[in-house]
Design a protein around this motif. Structure first.
Motif, PDB file in Angstrom:
ATOM      1  N   ALA A 111      20.527  27.121  15.112  1.00 28.71           N
ATOM      2  CA  ALA A 111      20.630  25.925  15.954  1.00 28.71           C
ATOM      3  C   ALA A 111      19.322  25.138  15.961  1.00 28.71           C
ATOM      4  O   ALA A 111      19.318  23.902  15.827  1.00 28.71           O
ATOM      5  CB  ALA A 111      21.017  26.335  17.376  1.00 28.71           C
ATOM      6  N   ARG A 112      18.195  25.836  16.071  1.00 30.86           N
ATOM      7  CA  ARG A 112      16.900  25.144  16.118  1.00 30.86           C
ATOM      8  C   ARG A 112      16.538  24.588  14.735  1.00 30.86           C
ATOM      9  O   ARG A 112      15.923  23.524  14.633  1.00 30.86           O
ATOM     10  CB  ARG A 112      15.803  26.091  16.614  1.00 30.86           C
ATOM     11  N   ALA A 113      16.913  25.294  13.686  1.00 26.22           N
ATOM     12  CA  ALA A 113      16.638  24.793  12.339  1.00 26.22           C
ATOM     13  C   ALA A 113      17.446  23.530  12.058  1.00 26.22           C
ATOM     14  O   ALA A 113      16.933  22.561  11.470  1.00 26.22           O
ATOM     15  CB  ALA A 113      16.949  25.872  11.304  1.00 26.22           C
ATOM     16  N   ARG A 114      18.687  23.498  12.498  1.00 26.21           N
ATOM     17  CA  ARG A 114      19.524  22.294  12.300  1.00 26.21           C
ATOM     18  C   ARG A 114      18.992  21.118  13.116  1.00 26.21           C
ATOM     19  O   ARG A 114      19.072  19.969  12.682  1.00 26.21           O
ATOM     20  CB  ARG A 114      20.962  22.600  12.702  1.00 26.21           C
ATOM     21  N   ALA A 115      18.447  21.408  14.304  1.00 27.14           N
ATOM     22  CA  ALA A 115      17.882  20.332  15.110  1.00 27.14           C
ATOM     23  C   ALA A 115      16.663  19.715  14.424  1.00 27.14           C
ATOM     24  O   ALA A 115      16.425  18.505  14.519  1.00 27.14           O
ATOM     25  CB  ALA A 115      17.500  20.861  16.488  1.00 27.14           C
ATOM     26  N   ALA A 116      15.896  20.556  13.723  1.00 27.59           N
ATOM     27  CA  ALA A 116      14.709  20.061  13.024  1.00 27.59           C
ATOM     28  C   ALA A 116      15.024  19.526  11.628  1.00 27.59           C
ATOM     29  O   ALA A 116      14.332  18.648  11.115  1.00 27.59           O
ATOM     30  CB  ALA A 116      13.673  21.186  12.919  1.00 27.59           C
ATOM     31  N   ASN A 117      16.080  20.069  11.025  1.00 23.82           N
ATOM     32  CA  ASN A 117      16.424  19.731   9.640  1.00 23.82           C
ATOM     33  C   ASN A 117      17.943  19.691   9.519  1.00 23.82           C
ATOM     34  O   ASN A 117      18.580  20.726   9.326  1.00 23.82           O
ATOM     35  CB  ASN A 117      15.831  20.786   8.693  1.00 23.82           C
TER      36      ASN A 117
END
Length: 470
Positions: free
Chosen positions: A137-143
């Motif tokens: 979830a945090r990776a998708r928010a950043a990328n």
């Protein structure tokens, strides 16, 4: 997490949930006024604040959520008074330390689950693991282009495992995905505090880097607790209370009390053992911070030497009782639990030209603990290039012979070392060395196909083990 509990509570019960962030406050005297403000209570007269809150809440059922209470714990007695005066009030406090008030129920929040490395998991199973779900979830928010796939799921799992399932660490690692590959992130975790920084600017300072988050907890400790905390970093794989007391204390420092505080502050984990004893260990991320503090304290070199001496003595005790009639063999639990510490002590010996621990480890057959260069290490000790205590040379030669025969399968070298041992050994002082040399001769005879000689030599070896002095 506390805010989510409040939302669910209000939805499920229809009751009030009031959230108060205490992070901005640095004085305990400001906590009760902050509670009054959050509850919409205006203090306009001389009525004590506790009474004013009780009067305002007499017809209200409220869940009061106090977030980050750990740095203003001196307010805890005032909160206890408020609870006593308000039977319809429940307080949920998030804190890195207990409040130690009557009626308190402590609910530890463990790290997030990480995948079991011994199991082969499907992509769907990886996705259901909460640490991986958070990273994704945090990776998708950043990328926005990031996807968890069959190809990268194991690397994400390795990252989450290396980060001990700590949510902040996982979030910070995920923010690096626009710039670094997953493998690059994993490779850089040996320097995790450099990597895991620069969180969102709207976060409080203590949550903008992993280092600052741990430093926040560390700075809440008393000086004695900080001392024990950093010294515990000398251990590998945790330690017993006895080892901690031997190495981490000093006059006036109560190690047990400090360990109790560290456990309650979630800076130390109590690990149950098969024999119903306990060990104390740090998550690797916490240990790296503690080691950093230890290295800058000026205590590191002396503590490593003390660590090596302690575990040399411990293995020596096992060696003294090895192959005695005592059943069961008491060494097997030590073998499992203390292997990382013994390996660390062996590494210290190699750096400092010592060989006492090497001698004891080899003489009781714990070859798997030795580094890859064990043969060279032994040869240096035999050649006199590392220190061997007076009177221990026969045992060194016998232990080396046993190592070459049993682990290296070099019968020729083993036989030469047995001969060298027996040429200088004499009873009764070298009974243990002669017993070990005899047991090595059993292996040599067996490999040469002389079973009769092997049986006779085995009988001699057992007799020597049973009657030899400690």
């Amino acid at each position: 997490l506390a805010q989510a509990v409040g939302v669910v509570h209000a939805a499920d019960t229809g009751k009030e949930a009031v959230f108060v962030s205490l992070a901005p406050f640095h004085e305990a005297d400001l906590v009760v006024p902050a509670v009054c403000h959050a509850l919409g209570i205006q203090v306009r007269d001389e009525l004590p604040q506790t009474d004013r809150i009780a009067l305002a809440l007499q017809n209200r059922t409220v869940l009061l959520i106090l977030d980050n209470l750990e740095h203003v714990l001196a307010a805890a007695p005032h909160l206890a008074d408020i609870l006593a005066a308000c039977p319809t009030l429940t307080i949920l406090a998030t804190s890195r330390a207990p409040l130690w008030i009557s009626g308190e129920r402590i609910v530890p929040i463990p790290p997030m689950t990480v995948p079991d490395p011994s199991r082969s998991l499907s992509l769907a199973e990886f996705e259901r693991t909460d640490s991986i779900a958070l990273f994704t979830a945090r990776a998708r928010a950043a990328n926005p282009r990031f996807e968890l796939t069959e190809a990268n799921a194991r690397i994400v799992a390795a990252i989450c495992t290396r980060l001990d399932g700590l949510p902040l660490a996982i979030e910070l690692a995920a923010t690096r995905t626009p710039v670094l590959s997953l493998q690059a992130i994993l490779d850089r975790l040996d320097r995790r505090f450099e990597l895991l920084a620069h969180n969102a600017g709207d976060q409080p300072p203590r949550l903008r880097s992993l280092h600052d988050a741990i430093a926040w907890s560390h700075d809440l400790l008393a000086p004695d607790e900080q001392l024990v905390f950093r010294r515990l970093a000398v251990f590998a794989g945790g330690c017993t209370l006895e080892a901690a007391e031997a190495l981490c204390g000093e006059p006036g420092v109560h190690v047990l009390d400090c360990i109790t505080t560290l456990v309650f502050h979630s800076l130390l984990v109590r690990v149950e053992q098969p024999d119903d004893t306990a060990r104390y260990a740090m998550l690797e991320t916490i240990r790296e911070f503690a080691r950093e503090r230890l290295e800058t304290s000026g205590e590191f070199a002396a503590l490593r030497a003390a660590h090596a001496a302690y575990f040399t003595s411990l293995v020596r005790e096992v060696q003294l009782g090895y192959y005695t009639p005592e059943i069961p063999d008491p060494s097997h639990l030590l073998f499992v639990a203390e292997e990382p510490n013994v390996r660390r002590a062996l590494a210290w010996e190699a750096e400092h030209g010592e060989s006492a621990l090497l001698l004891y480890v080899v003489s009781i057959g714990w070859w798997s603990w030795l580094p890859g260069a064990a043969a060279e290490w032994l040869e240096r000790a035999i050649a006199g290039e590392s220190h061997v205590a007076p009177g221990q040379r026969p045992l060194l030669l016998a232990a080396a012979a046993d190592y070459y025969a049993s682990s290296r399968h070099d019968i020729g070298r083993a036989a030469a070392l047995v001969d060298a041992c027996l040429s200088i050994a004499g009873e009764p002082d070298d009974a243990k060395a002669m017993a070990l040399a005899a047991s090595c001769q059993v292996i040599i005879a067996d490999r040469e196909g002389d079973l009769g000689r092997a049986r006779l030599t085995a009988t001699d070896a057992l007799e020597r083990w049973s009657v030899g002095p400690p």
